[in-house]
Each structure stands twice: as structure tokens, then as C-alpha cells.
Design an enzyme around this catalytic site. Structure first.
Site, PDB file in Angstrom:
ATOM      1  N   ASP A   1      -9.464  37.116 -14.839  1.00  0.00           N
ATOM      2  CA  ASP A   1     -10.602  36.946 -13.945  1.00  0.00           C
ATOM      3  C   ASP A   1     -11.912  36.934 -14.722  1.00  0.00           C
ATOM      4  O   ASP A   1     -12.252  37.902 -15.389  1.00  0.00           O
ATOM      5  CB  ASP A   1     -10.585  38.127 -12.961  1.00  0.00           C
ATOM      6  CG  ASP A   1     -11.741  38.123 -12.010  1.00  0.00           C
ATOM      7  OD1 ASP A   1     -11.807  39.034 -11.170  1.00  0.00           O
ATOM      8  OD2 ASP A   1     -12.604  37.229 -12.114  1.00  0.00           O
ATOM      9  N   GLY A   2     -12.580  35.760 -14.639  1.00  0.00           N
ATOM     10  CA  GLY A   2     -13.904  35.699 -15.263  1.00  0.00           C
ATOM     11  C   GLY A   2     -14.015  34.485 -16.175  1.00  0.00           C
ATOM     12  O   GLY A   2     -13.335  34.433 -17.196  1.00  0.00           O
ATOM     13  N   GLY A   3     -14.841  33.519 -15.790  1.00  0.00           N
ATOM     14  CA  GLY A   3     -15.025  32.329 -16.633  1.00  0.00           C
ATOM     15  C   GLY A   3     -13.820  31.417 -16.623  1.00  0.00           C
ATOM     16  O   GLY A   3     -13.612  30.624 -17.545  1.00  0.00           O
TER      17      GLY A   3
ATOM     18  N   ASP B   1     -14.399  40.713  -4.140  1.00  0.00           N
ATOM     19  CA  ASP B   1     -14.939  41.567  -5.203  1.00  0.00           C
ATOM     20  C   ASP B   1     -15.815  42.651  -4.596  1.00  0.00           C
ATOM     21  O   ASP B   1     -16.943  42.389  -4.184  1.00  0.00           O
ATOM     22  CB  ASP B   1     -15.770  40.715  -6.177  1.00  0.00           C
ATOM     23  CG  ASP B   1     -14.891  39.885  -7.080  1.00  0.00           C
ATOM     24  OD1 ASP B   1     -15.145  38.679  -7.217  1.00  0.00           O
ATOM     25  OD2 ASP B   1     -13.928  40.441  -7.636  1.00  0.00           O
TER      26      ASP B   1
ATOM     27  N   GLY C   1     -14.234  31.866  -9.504  1.00  0.00           N
ATOM     28  CA  GLY C   1     -15.327  31.872  -8.538  1.00  0.00           C
ATOM     29  C   GLY C   1     -16.100  30.569  -8.634  1.00  0.00           C
ATOM     30  O   GLY C   1     -15.882  29.633  -7.864  1.00  0.00           O
ATOM     31  N   SER C   2     -16.938  30.470  -9.670  1.00  0.00           N
ATOM     32  CA  SER C   2     -17.818  29.289  -9.760  1.00  0.00           C
ATOM     33  C   SER C   2     -17.047  27.993  -9.978  1.00  0.00           C
ATOM     34  O   SER C   2     -17.441  26.950  -9.457  1.00  0.00           O
ATOM     35  CB  SER C   2     -18.872  29.476 -10.856  1.00  0.00           C
ATOM     36  OG  SER C   2     -18.337  30.170 -11.937  1.00  0.00           O
TER      37      SER C   2
ATOM     38  N   SER D   1     -12.396  33.619  -5.827  1.00  0.00           N
ATOM     39  CA  SER D   1     -13.155  34.855  -5.638  1.00  0.00           C
ATOM     40  C   SER D   1     -14.384  34.540  -4.789  1.00  0.00           C
ATOM     41  O   SER D   1     -15.230  33.730  -5.181  1.00  0.00           O
ATOM     42  CB  SER D   1     -13.606  35.387  -6.998  1.00  0.00           C
ATOM     43  OG  SER D   1     -14.776  36.178  -6.855  1.00  0.00           O
TER      44      SER D   1
ATOM     45  N   PHE E   1     -20.734  40.071 -12.147  1.00  0.00           N
ATOM     46  CA  PHE E   1     -21.371  38.824 -11.736  1.00  0.00           C
ATOM     47  C   PHE E   1     -20.441  37.628 -11.968  1.00  0.00           C
ATOM     48  O   PHE E   1     -19.649  37.623 -12.910  1.00  0.00           O
ATOM     49  CB  PHE E   1     -22.682  38.603 -12.525  1.00  0.00           C
ATOM     50  CG  PHE E   1     -23.662  39.720 -12.321  1.00  0.00           C
ATOM     51  CD1 PHE E   1     -23.659  40.813 -13.190  1.00  0.00           C
ATOM     52  CD2 PHE E   1     -24.521  39.733 -11.220  1.00  0.00           C
ATOM     53  CE1 PHE E   1     -24.525  41.888 -12.984  1.00  0.00           C
ATOM     54  CE2 PHE E   1     -25.395  40.791 -11.015  1.00  0.00           C
ATOM     55  CZ  PHE E   1     -25.397  41.877 -11.894  1.00  0.00           C
ATOM     56  N   GLY E   2     -20.605  36.608 -11.127  1.00  0.00           N
ATOM     57  CA  GLY E   2     -19.878  35.355 -11.348  1.00  0.00           C
ATOM     58  C   GLY E   2     -20.647  34.497 -12.354  1.00  0.00           C
ATOM     59  O   GLY E   2     -21.753  34.832 -12.758  1.00  0.00           O
TER      60      GLY E   2
HETATM   61  C1  DX5 Z   1     -16.858  39.446 -11.775  1.00  0.00           C
HETATM   62  C2  DX5 Z   1     -15.836  39.187 -10.681  1.00  0.00           C
HETATM   63  C3  DX5 Z   1     -15.178  37.845 -10.856  1.00  0.00           C
HETATM   64  C4  DX5 Z   1     -16.165  36.726 -10.713  1.00  0.00           C
HETATM   65  C5  DX5 Z   1     -15.499  35.446 -11.137  1.00  0.00           C
HETATM   66  O1  DX5 Z   1     -17.193  40.803 -11.760  1.00  0.00           O
HETATM   67  O2  DX5 Z   1     -14.817  40.159 -10.713  1.00  0.00           O
HETATM   68  O3  DX5 Z   1     -14.157  37.670  -9.859  1.00  0.00           O
HETATM   69  O4  DX5 Z   1     -16.587  36.617  -9.383  1.00  0.00           O
HETATM   70  O5  DX5 Z   1     -16.491  34.469 -11.126  1.00  0.00           O
HETATM   71  P1  DX5 Z   1     -16.398  33.261 -12.194  1.00  0.00           P
HETATM   72  O6  DX5 Z   1     -15.065  32.619 -11.949  1.00  0.00           O
HETATM   73  O7  DX5 Z   1     -17.574  32.389 -11.846  1.00  0.00           O
HETATM   74  O8  DX5 Z   1     -16.506  33.882 -13.553  1.00  0.00           O
END
Ligand code: DX5
Length: 210
Positions: free
Chosen positions: A170-172, A33, A192-193, A8, A142-143
């Protein structure tokens, strides 16, 4: 079922976006996103930014917006692979079905996303029409947030009923939570991160796959 890895770009260094995208060339999809600062508290980017990047990766547009129907044409023009809208943003069945049709007319697959607190029953009306369900394992916006394990029950429930549906989470997502997601039946991991906050992106994606 092949596990797809979908970086992402929200977590990428946006001041060097093309380099960041080049660094994840071994991914399967690339997620954009799109946030409108209304459906989610954050404001990110849209088609004008997407137009500037060069990649052969299939583009996966995650619309975290209140009026997803208004955004389809601009992403269709970019030939994106998938467009996902949020069930919470389009509560009526008629509007959902029209939106799915519009996405299919744009030659993209149609996805519907569920926030952590939204039950699977909320998409009973369209689950037979869609190509992908996105299970949010953080509250969108947010990521870098913490994975919410309770959403895995939703992944399991959908996988049990729909053995061939693409289930994206998606997320964490990191190497640890990726194992939980895979065991529950997800076959498309958005990260993402866990990818962009590391130096070796290929190694980070390999760690998610294994
Ligand atoms: C959050 C986004 C995710 C986020 C994922 O609203 O939809 O795609 O960027 O980031 P991580 O993998 O760091 O949780």
C-alpha cells in the site's frame, strides 16, 4: 494466487463518496484509511462515514491509530471483512494476540501493518496468528506519495516463509510498481491516486491487474 485490487477511498472525491465507490464496483476489496491525527499526522474518517456508504465490496479497514483496540467494536458492527492494525501501535505480544482475537471474534480477518522502516522481525511473535500482512510502501498519512522500493525485500522474505499468507502492499502503487509488487509476492494491491485520480476507474484497475 489471485491478485486482489483494493482501491483506497482516501484519494477519492470525498464530496461525492458514494459515486466514487460506485465507480470502483469491479474492485475486489475497498480500503478505508482510518487516521487519528496522532499515530499519523493526518486525520481522516471513521465508522460514522463508513456507515453512510452502500457497497457490496468487502470492506478493508486500515487502522492508522494509536489505540486500535478501542476501534474494533464499531467496525465489527458494520460487518467489515478485514481489520488491519499497525505493529508500531501495539508493541507488546500479549496485546497483539488479544487484539487479533478481538478482530476474529468480530468475524473479520486480522491484518498487521509494517511501516517502511519496520523490519519483518518485528512481527515474528504474531505472524502465525494473522491472516494478512500489510507492507507500507510509503510513510502512512497521505495519498499520492512516491513508492519506496526497498520494502519489496520484506514482501519477498515473508512470501518465501509463508506461501499462503495474504500480503498486501500500500502506497505509490501504479501499473509500474504493481509489477514489482507482484513479482516480489504481493497478492493484494492497495491503490488510491492510481485509481481515483483517473477518469476511467475500471481501466485503471485493469492496468494494475495486468
Ligand atoms: C497512506 C494510505 C494509503 C494511500 C494510498 O497512509 O494508507 O492507502 O491512501 O494512496 P496512493 O495509492 O495514492 O499512494
Amino acid at each position: 494466487m489471485k491478485m486482489l485490487i483494493t482501491p483506497s477511498i482516501l484519494s477519492a472525491d470525498l464530496s461525492h463518496l458514494q459515486n466514487e465507490i460506485d465507480s470502483v464496483a469491479s474492485a475486489d476489496w475497498l480500503q478505508v484509511d482510518v487516521m487519528d491525527g496522532h499515530f499519523v499526522p493526518n486525520l481522516s474518517f471513521g465508522a460514522p462515514v463508513l456507515k453512510t456508504i452502500k457497497t457490496t465490496l468487502p470492506l478493508d479497514v486500515h487502522l492508522m491509530v494509536s489505540n486500535p483496540a478501542d476501534r474494533i467494536a464499531e467496525f465489527a458492527a458494520l460487518g467489515v471483512k478485514n481489520i488491519t492494525f499497525h505493529a508500531e501501535a501495539v508493541p507488546e505480544t500479549k496485546a497483539r494476540k488479544a487484539l487479533i482475537q478481538a478482530i476474529h471474534a468480530a468475524k473479520a480477518t486480522a491484518g498487521i501493518a509494517l511501516n517502511p522502516e519496520t523490519p519483518v522481525s518485528a512481527i515474528d511473535d504474531v505472524i502465525a496468528d494473522i491472516d494478512l500482512v500489510l507492507i507500507m510502501s510509503v510513510h502512512p498519512g497521505f495519498g499520492g506519495q512516491k513508492f519506496i522500493p526497498s520494502v519489496l525485500d520484506k514482501v519477498r522474505a515473508i512470501r518465501k516463509k509463508f506461501p499462503n499468507l495474504m500480503i498486501q502492499i500500500d502506497g505509490g502503487i501504479d501499473p509500474k510498481t504493481a509489477v514489482l509488487a507482484r513479482e516480489a509476492g504481493a497478492n493484494n494491491l492497495v491503490a488510491g491516486s492510481a485509481i481515483f485520480k483517473t477518469l476511467d476507474r475500471s481501466a485503471a484497475m485493469k492496468a494494475l491487474r495486468s
